[in-house]
Motif scaffolding. Sequence first.
Motif, short mmCIF file in Angstrom:
data_model
loop_
_atom_site.label_atom_id
_atom_site.label_comp_id
_atom_site.label_asym_id
_atom_site.label_seq_id
_atom_site.Cartn_x
_atom_site.Cartn_y
_atom_site.Cartn_z
N HIS A 70 0.82 -1.21 0.00
CA HIS A 70 0.00 0.00 0.00
C HIS A 70 0.86 1.26 0.00
N ILE A 71 0.20 2.35 -0.42
CA ILE A 71 0.81 3.67 -0.44
C ILE A 71 -0.02 4.57 0.44
N CYS A 72 0.63 5.28 1.36
CA CYS A 72 -0.06 6.22 2.22
C CYS A 72 0.41 7.63 1.89
N ILE A 94 -0.84 9.05 -8.76
CA ILE A 94 0.57 8.80 -9.03
C ILE A 94 0.67 8.28 -10.46
N TYR A 95 1.58 8.89 -11.21
CA TYR A 95 1.78 8.57 -12.61
C TYR A 95 3.20 8.06 -12.81
N ARG A 96 3.40 7.28 -13.88
CA ARG A 96 4.72 6.73 -14.17
C ARG A 96 5.37 7.52 -15.31
N VAL A 107 -1.80 4.90 -9.94
CA VAL A 107 -2.53 4.82 -8.66
C VAL A 107 -3.41 6.07 -8.52
N ASP A 108 -4.70 5.87 -8.40
CA ASP A 108 -5.61 6.98 -8.09
C ASP A 108 -5.70 7.06 -6.57
N LEU A 109 -5.28 8.18 -6.01
CA LEU A 109 -5.23 8.31 -4.54
C LEU A 109 -6.60 8.59 -3.92
N CYS A 122 -4.66 5.86 2.71
CA CYS A 122 -3.83 4.78 2.20
C CYS A 122 -4.58 4.07 1.09
N VAL A 123 -3.85 3.62 0.08
CA VAL A 123 -4.44 2.95 -1.07
C VAL A 123 -3.68 1.66 -1.31
N GLY A 124 -4.40 0.57 -1.52
CA GLY A 124 -3.78 -0.70 -1.84
C GLY A 124 -3.27 -0.71 -3.27
#
Length: 160
Positions: A70-72, A94-96, A107-109, A122-124
């Motif tokens: 996950h990202i917090c 978050i973009y690459r 990742v859409d936060l 937090c997002v899985g």
Amino acid sequence: MEMEKWNMKQRNIFLCLGVVLLLALISAVNVQAAASRTIYLDWHAVVPDGSGDPNMFGDGTVSVNAGKAHICYNLRVFVYPGDGSNWPPASTGIYRAPAGSNGPLVVDLHPDFSSGPNASGCVGVSSTLAHDIQRNPSRYYILVTSIKHPEGAVRAQLVK
């Protein structure tokens, strides 16, 4: 007496091996849980140059935990003047892509700015993506969009 020395040596060897294994386990856990990265959201970083919102700015922290996949994040985003015409932000993700380039959303936060400039959560994510962001943070960026700047209002590259 000889047997006691042998048993003492065996015990010392097992004790040393146990300490080494414990240290290896602690190292593995630390690799999985990365420290938070501080970011500064700036309209100058939006690509193409000059297309961001010069009235929007912000900062925050982002942490990636590959072990928990996950990202917090903890973000603060401000708009000046605060007349409400460009609030709240439309999306944040978050973009690459490296600095100076645009890339795909990974990742859409889903931040909630409805009650003010602060949003956290937090997002899985997949373990593979979390590991890649940890190893190569400069290949990723956070982009905040707004009503008036749907292609990007402010941006911050994730860096080591």
